[in-house]
Structures are given as structure tokens and as C-alpha cells.
Scaffold this motif. Structure first.
Motif, PDB file in Angstrom:
ATOM      1  N   THR A 244       0.823  -1.208   0.000  1.00  0.00           N
ATOM      2  CA  THR A 244       0.000   0.000   0.000  1.00  0.00           C
ATOM      3  C   THR A 244       0.859   1.260   0.000  1.00  0.00           C
ATOM      4  OG1 THR A 244      -0.126   0.099   2.427  1.00  0.00           O
ATOM      5  CG2 THR A 244      -1.817  -1.201   1.269  1.00  0.00           C
ATOM      6  N   GLU A 270      -4.589   7.547  -3.120  1.00  0.00           N
ATOM      7  CA  GLU A 270      -5.737   6.733  -2.723  1.00  0.00           C
ATOM      8  C   GLU A 270      -5.425   5.229  -2.755  1.00  0.00           C
ATOM      9  OE1 GLU A 270      -7.198  10.661  -4.187  1.00  0.00           O
ATOM     10  OE2 GLU A 270      -5.787   9.143  -4.946  1.00  0.00           O
ATOM     11  N   ASP A 271      -4.725   4.770  -3.806  1.00  0.00           N
ATOM     12  CA  ASP A 271      -4.398   3.350  -3.929  1.00  0.00           C
ATOM     13  C   ASP A 271      -2.969   3.038  -3.478  1.00  0.00           C
ATOM     14  OD1 ASP A 271      -6.913   2.844  -5.163  1.00  0.00           O
ATOM     15  OD2 ASP A 271      -6.095   3.548  -7.079  1.00  0.00           O
ATOM     16  N   PRO A 337      -5.335   2.351   2.156  1.00  0.00           N
ATOM     17  CA  PRO A 337      -6.653   1.973   1.635  1.00  0.00           C
ATOM     18  C   PRO A 337      -7.263   0.843   2.454  1.00  0.00           C
ATOM     19  CG  PRO A 337      -4.897   1.162   0.209  1.00  0.00           C
ATOM     20  CD  PRO A 337      -4.253   2.057   1.213  1.00  0.00           C
TER      21      PRO A 337
END
Length: 340
Positions: A244, A270-271, A337
Motif C-alpha cells: 500500500t 488513494e491506492d 486503503p
């Protein structure tokens, strides 16, 4: 047009030739008024000391600056620091770099030695410590990006282990647990190189937070072409259990990773969260907004030049200057995330 001589400068400034020579050497004991008059006369006459003649007198007032390559956006910050410090001296930098990924810096060093430079600043040279020690016995030398000790030369560095810990602890504070390190393979780096210590700091921080089992190290290289890091980035981002967050050993590597993430349709942060190291000027561009460890390249270059001039002026004992790192949080890092 006849080239101005030291005698012409002395007459224009109303001082002796010895006084002009002292200004050229940046010697102590000169009044500000005398220095100003001599420098004004040199500017008016477009006076430039002849390198060959200076070499015969014992100095050429040129300093060799040896870089690994010209692509890293962090190196101009170092050069800015070098130039800003030399501006108040009579020294001029002569810049060289490794000609190919497979070569070493020896060619540039040998060429500069042939020009009888007065001192070396080397940035992260991929050379044996024994060779560098040999060079330093004949020419005053300062290193950036090498943490050697008892080696005959000075070093100026960022605290790379502490900087790595800052990066990892920031990611952990955002909830990340699967944090990879994108570094440099051992064959591309010296044992006491910055990337080696950044890897140590990454491992220390992960272990201290109970994440030893999640340690994941990927290695780029200087030897397999400019696209190899892109292939490594693709491996990181397409593995079954994608991290992540990724801590990259330089901003340049982080940019490569971010570009590959974009090609794969991943959103940052975000990812995927990304941290670089250097805080180069490109990191602040809005389209990148890279969170990065700031190691103050300008100050590294400036402090290195100060130490090098001290060496040239006669200091013999080693000095090792270490700057504290600072994390500059920007837009490339965010909360981990949600699983799944």
C-alpha cells in the motif's frame, strides 16, 4: 586585445602585486577596502589568472566536482551550494561525471588530476575506499554520499538512517503496514553509500513497529539500462499482494514508480502512497507533489566546499559533517486503503 596581467591589476587598484596575489589566494589579513579595490580592478580589466602559471606556483584554483551522472534532479541543488560558497573565493569548479552506467568515475578523476586541480568533491562515487584514500593522499578530498571513516578524506552527509526512519514512521502513522523499499542493488553502491544506510533505517523502523515480517525490498541498478527501474516498479505494483506504500531511495526512483502506477491505473495516494528521498525541486511540482525526505542539497554542497578549502589551506585531521533530515509531507502520501 592584450590579456591583463597581475601587474596591470596592481597598478589599476593602486596596490602591490603581492596584495593582488593575496586576494587571488583568498588569504587572511586583507582589509575589505583593499579586497574591494583589487576585485573591482580585476573586473574592469577582465582579468583571469592563467591556469598553467598558477599551477607552476603550486595552485590552479580549480576544484574537481565528480558526479555519478547528470540526470538526477537532486544534483543541481548540490552544485548550487558549491557555487554559492565559491563565489567569495578565487576557486572555480570543474565538473565531471561517470561517462556510462557501466563505467566508474576513475576517468573523470584521472583527467582532473592531469589538470592539477587543488581539491576534489566527489558525490557518491562507486569506487573502492582504498582507491579513494590513495587519491586523498595526493589531493585534498571531500565526499558526499559516503559514510566512510578513518579514510583520509572528509565527508558531508545527511543522516540517512534517521531519514529512512522518518519516512517509514510517517507511513505507519497513516495506517500502512505493507510498506516496500525500492533501493539499489549492492553491486551498484559502495558499502557505506547512502542507499545502504537508508535500507538499514527502513529495516529498523519496520522491526521497531512489529512489522519485520512485512519487510519487502526491491533493488534497482545502474548496470542494466535506463528502463530496468521501470521493470522493477512494474513488479512491485503487479505482485499478488501489492504494497500500500513504497519508500524510494531517491526522488528519481519515486518518479519512475509514480509514472508506472499511472500507467497501471493506480491513484496516488488513494491506492498507493509514495515517499522519495532528496526533496528535489521537481518534487514540489503540483502534478507530482511528492512527499520526500529533505536532505538540503544546497547546504551539503556548501559545507563540503568549506571543508575542502580548509583542507587545501592545511588542515589534516578528518572531519565528518552530518545534517539532520526533515520530512516534507506533500500530496503523494495518504491513509492506507481499506482492505479488499
Amino acid at each position: 586585445m592584450k590579456r591583463a596581467t597581475i601587474k596591470d591589476v596592481a597598478e589599476a587598484a593602486g596596490v602591490s602585486r603581492a596584495a593582488v596575489s593575496k586576494v587571488l589566494r583568498n588569504a587572511y589579513g586583507l582589509s575589505d577596502d583593499m579586497r574591494t579595490r583589487v576585485e573591482a580592478a580585476m573586473t574592469a580589466l577582465n582579468y583571469r589568472p592563467q591556469t598553467a602559471a598558477r599551477g607552476l606556483r603550486g595552485r590552479t584554483y580549480t576544484l574537481g566536482v565528480v558526479l555519478p551522472d547528470m540526470r538526477n534532479p537532486f544534483f543541481p541543488d548540490i552544485i548550487d551550494g558549491v557555487i554559492s560558497t565559491l563565489r567569495s573565493s578565487s576557486y572555480e569548479p570543474l565538473i565531471g561525471f561517470r561517462p556510462t552506467a557501466e563505467a566508474t568515475e576513475k576517468h573523470a578523476i584521472d583527467t582532473m588530476l592531469d589538470h592539477k586541480i587543488d581539491g576534489f568533491l566527489m558525490v557518491a562515487p562507486r569506487l573502492e575506499e582504498s582507491y579513494l584514500t590513495t587519491v586523498a593522499t595526493s589531493v585534498p578530498t571531500v565526499m558526499i554520499g559516503r559514510h566512510d571513516r578513518d579514510c583520509g578524506y572528509d565527508t558531508v552527509n545527511n543522516d540517512d538512517r534517521a531519514g529512512a526512519r522518518l519516512a517509514v514512521e510517517h507511513l505507519i502513522s497513516l495506517g500502512h503496514r505493507d510498506i516496500a523499499y525500492f533501493g539499489l542493488e549492492p553491486g551498484s553502491a559502495a558499502p557505506n553509500n547512502s542507499t545502504t544506510l537508508r535500507l538499514v533505517g527502513y529495516r529498523e523502523a519496520m522491526t521497531a513497529h512489529g512489522l519485520a515480517d512485512s519487510i519487502s525490498v526491491f533493488e534497482g541498478t545502474h548496470f542494466r539500462g535506463e528502463h530496468y527501474d521501470e521493470e522493477v516498479a512494474r513488479r512491485i505494483l503487479t505482485r499478488e499482494r501489492r504494497p500500500t506504500a513504497v519508500f524510494c531511495w531517491t526522488d528519481l526512483v519515486a518518479f519512475t514508480l509514480m509514472a508506472e502506477a499511472l500507467r497501471l491505473g493506480l491513484r496516488i495516494p488513494e491506492d498507493l502512497s509514495v515517499i522519495g528521498y532528496d526533496n528535489s525541486r521537481l518534487a514540489a511540482l503540483p502534478q507530482l507533489s511528492l512527499t520526500s525526505v529533505d536532505q538540503s542539497g544546497h547546504r551539503l554542497g556548501s559545507e563540503a566546499m568549506k571543508l575542502l578549502i580548509e583542507r587545501i589551506e592545511g588542515r589534516r585531521e578528518e572531519r565528518h559533517f552530518v545534517l539532520p533530515p526533515r520530512l516534507d509531507v506533500k500530496g503523494s502520501t495518504g491513509p492506507a486503503p481499506a482492505p479488499g
